[in-house]
Design a protein around this motif. Structure first.
Motif, PDB file in Angstrom:
ATOM      1  N   VAL A 178      34.253 -18.693  37.153  1.00 33.85           N
ATOM      2  CA  VAL A 178      34.763 -18.186  35.876  1.00 33.85           C
ATOM      3  C   VAL A 178      34.652 -16.663  35.931  1.00 33.85           C
ATOM      4  CG1 VAL A 178      34.458 -18.160  33.370  1.00 33.85           C
ATOM      5  CG2 VAL A 178      34.003 -20.266  34.660  1.00 33.85           C
ATOM      6  N   ILE A 179      35.798 -16.014  35.861  1.00 35.77           N
ATOM      7  CA  ILE A 179      35.826 -14.558  36.035  1.00 35.77           C
ATOM      8  C   ILE A 179      36.246 -13.917  34.720  1.00 35.77           C
ATOM      9  CG2 ILE A 179      36.841 -12.670  37.373  1.00 35.77           C
ATOM     10  CD1 ILE A 179      37.700 -14.869  39.443  1.00 35.77           C
ATOM     11  N   SER A 180      35.339 -13.187  34.093  1.00 35.15           N
ATOM     12  CA  SER A 180      35.749 -12.436  32.908  1.00 35.15           C
ATOM     13  C   SER A 180      36.125 -11.029  33.359  1.00 35.15           C
ATOM     14  CB  SER A 180      34.644 -12.431  31.859  1.00 35.15           C
ATOM     15  OG  SER A 180      33.473 -11.841  32.365  1.00 35.15           O
ATOM     16  N   ILE A 203      30.341 -17.247  29.311  1.00 35.88           N
ATOM     17  CA  ILE A 203      29.291 -18.213  28.979  1.00 35.88           C
ATOM     18  C   ILE A 203      29.851 -19.357  28.123  1.00 35.88           C
ATOM     19  CG2 ILE A 203      28.432 -16.909  26.963  1.00 35.88           C
ATOM     20  CD1 ILE A 203      26.137 -18.600  29.443  1.00 35.88           C
ATOM     21  N   VAL A 204      30.888 -19.052  27.337  1.00 39.00           N
ATOM     22  CA  VAL A 204      31.532 -20.117  26.544  1.00 39.00           C
ATOM     23  C   VAL A 204      32.197 -21.121  27.493  1.00 39.00           C
ATOM     24  CG1 VAL A 204      33.438 -20.614  24.953  1.00 39.00           C
ATOM     25  CG2 VAL A 204      31.868 -18.740  24.457  1.00 39.00           C
ATOM     26  N   VAL A 205      32.934 -20.591  28.470  1.00 40.04           N
ATOM     27  CA  VAL A 205      33.614 -21.493  29.414  1.00 40.04           C
ATOM     28  C   VAL A 205      32.573 -22.305  30.176  1.00 40.04           C
ATOM     29  CG1 VAL A 205      35.109 -21.603  31.442  1.00 40.04           C
ATOM     30  CG2 VAL A 205      35.597 -19.945  29.624  1.00 40.04           C
ATOM     31  N   LYS A 206      31.540 -21.636  30.637  1.00 39.59           N
ATOM     32  CA  LYS A 206      30.491 -22.334  31.395  1.00 39.59           C
ATOM     33  C   LYS A 206      29.877 -23.451  30.539  1.00 39.59           C
ATOM     34  CE  LYS A 206      26.170 -21.459  33.790  1.00 39.59           C
ATOM     35  NZ  LYS A 206      25.879 -21.009  35.101  1.00 39.59           N
ATOM     36  N   PHE A 314      39.166 -20.196  24.188  1.00 39.00           N
ATOM     37  CA  PHE A 314      38.640 -21.488  23.761  1.00 39.00           C
ATOM     38  C   PHE A 314      39.769 -22.500  23.575  1.00 39.00           C
ATOM     39  CE2 PHE A 314      36.180 -24.206  20.775  1.00 39.00           C
ATOM     40  CZ  PHE A 314      35.099 -24.422  21.600  1.00 39.00           C
ATOM     41  N   MET A 315      40.855 -22.047  22.979  1.00 34.79           N
ATOM     42  CA  MET A 315      41.974 -22.950  22.740  1.00 34.79           C
ATOM     43  C   MET A 315      42.588 -23.383  24.071  1.00 34.79           C
ATOM     44  SD  MET A 315      45.258 -23.732  22.543  1.00 34.79           S
ATOM     45  CE  MET A 315      46.394 -22.383  22.552  1.00 34.79           C
TER      46      MET A 315
END
Ligand SMILES: Nc1nc2c(c(=O)[nH]1)N[C@H]1C(S)=C(S)[C@@H](COP(=O)(O)OP(=O)(O)OC[C@H]3O[C@@H](n4cnc5c(N)ncnc54)[C@H](O)[C@@H]3O)O[C@H]1N2
Ligand code: MOO
Length: 412
Positions: A178-180, A203-206, A314-315
């Protein structure tokens, strides 16, 4: 720009399979079963007493003879005791094997035991089979207890344990990074300047992936072309899936689409007719070794580059990535959920709108959706109060969605 349903079709044309592996049952919750679970013996494996009491032959009760000599005590876990007269009984414990000579177990509460004899209480209704859980009643030896492609829930793990499966064959999970992105985003441990923000997307994706037992690598890239190029080159080698957040729009520092194209990633679409999440970019990549099928699984690497606004991330994750993951792991279609709007929504742009809604089952059993008031896709302060995104069609000229209308919802 593609429509939501076109984007969905393109993504579902890229389902992947990452193989199988054998793991310990203790680590299996949340993983997906890759083999049928078969009963190694009948369930239950013997006629089993379901209460503590006495085992009798009901024919003797019909003969109006309800006094029995107690000939022994039957504990659980040992071979069943027999009797040689219908006027005899044994005391038996819950879970003990009942010999076939008996056809009922009477609870201690329903009899009186004195001086080595048991007497049934008067007017007690005794039926053949009562309080006996017969061998094979639940499942027969060789029968499938659970088909493959099911999530290992605690209940299913209990069933696997009862068949002696200390190890289970499950679907392998994709290796995900996951790359921000963004110079303005600082780590949680740093104090942001007045115009910086703390990184929250990664961290949300994780956290969303944890449910699937996927523990992705987290990475952050600044908006520097060379750094983005080097990091994405490495990630395309090392991971099966790249989930990127931010840097996919029209900005002067939005390098992601450009670099991915330079690195040979095949763009499948860029921009979806939706809000939030319009600049969503999706692509696939096969490196030279993969094309020559040298690797374990010559599958394409996939790149889900999600627009950086937290609600868009998120969506898109819930609407596109997680359904892709579930389908790739072989999980059967969960079936769409719908809800009824309980107040009007006005949304004029010619985009499919994903409204944040709170869901509640009303007193007639109908799922009602209350839209939350938010300040757009950068406002994630209300997400915690929402249960789902409601997917509103993008083709209404007047942009009006009326109370009482029913639409698809994506629960998270
Ligand atoms: N000229 C146009 N500008 C924009 C368009 C457009 O079509 N034309 N689309 C807008 C839409 S819609 C979105 S969504 C954003 C998406 O842009 P990016 O994907 O390039 O995202 P960024 O600019 O990098 O970030 C957007 C926003 O989100 C914040 N952010 C980014 N990363 C994080 C993180 N890890 N944690 C928390 N917040 C994060 C960032 O600071 C920005 O405020 O583009 C519009 N512009
Ligand atoms: O549609 Mo953008 O995705 O957040 O505003």
């Amino acid at each position: 720009m593609v429509t939501v349903s076109e984007a969905e079709k393109i993504i579902s044309a890229h389902l992947m399979s990452y193989g199988e592996e054998v793991i310990c049952l203790e680590d299996a919750v949340g993983r997906v079963l890759a083999e049928d679970l078969v009963a190694d013996r009948d369930l239950p494996p013997f006629n089993r007493a379901t209460v503590d009491g006495i085992a009798i032959q009901t024919a003797s009760v019909k003969n109006n003879n309800s006094l029995y000599a107690v000939c022994g005590i039957q504990a659980a876990g040992v071979a069943p005791l027999k009797v040689f007269s219908e006027n005899h009984c044994i005391e038996i414990m819950t879970g003990a094997a009942v010999d076939p000579i008996f056809d009922a177990v009477i609870r201690y509460e329903d009899c009186v035991i004195e001086d080595g004899s048991a007497r049934l209480l008067p007017d007690l209704e005794v039926k053949p089979g009562m309080n006996i859980h017969y061998r094979g009643k639940d499942k027969q030896q060789g029968e499938i207890l659970a088909e493959k492609n099911r999530v290992l829930t605690p209940a299913l793990i209990g069933l696997a344990a009862s068949t002696g499966q200390a190890r289970l064959r499950v679907k392998k999970l994709p290796r995900i990074v996951v790359i921000s992105t963004g110079d303005e985003m600082v780590p949680l441990t740093e104090v942001p300047t007045a115009y910086q923000l703390r990184r929250s997307n990664g961290i949300v994706v994780k956290s969303c992936l944890a449910k699937y037992k996927i523990h992705p690598q987290l990475m952050h890239l600044n908006d520097e072309l060379e750094q983005v190029r080097t990091a994405l080159t490495e990630c395309l080698q090392q991971y099966d899936v790249l989930i990127i957040t931010g840097g996919v729009s029209m900005g002067k520092f939005d390098f992601i689409p450009q670099v991915l194209s330079e690195l040979g990633v095949q763009k499948q679409f860029h921009k979806v007719r939706q809000r939030p999440g319009k600049p969503f970019w999706f692509g696939s990549f096969k490196d030279a070794r993969q094309q020559a099928s040298e690797l374990r699984h010559p599958v394409s690497k996939l790149i889900f580059a999600l627009p950086g606004n937290p609600v868009s991330v998120f969506m898109c994750l819930n609407r596109y990535f997680l359904p892709w993951l579930q389908a790739s792991l072989g999980l059967s279609e969960p079936g769409y959920e719908y809800a009824v709007l309980n107040s009007d929504i006005l949304f004029k742009p010619a985009l499919q709108y994903f409204a944040q809604v709170k869901l509640k089952v009303n007193n007639t059993g109908v799922v009602e959706a209350t839209p939350l008031t938010t300040n757009g896709s950068g406002d994630f302060s209300n997400l915690m109060y929402a249960d789902a995104f409601m997917e509103l069609p993008g083709d209404r000229a007047d942009g009006r969605f009326k109370k009482g209308e029913c639409f698809k919802v994506w629960r998270f």
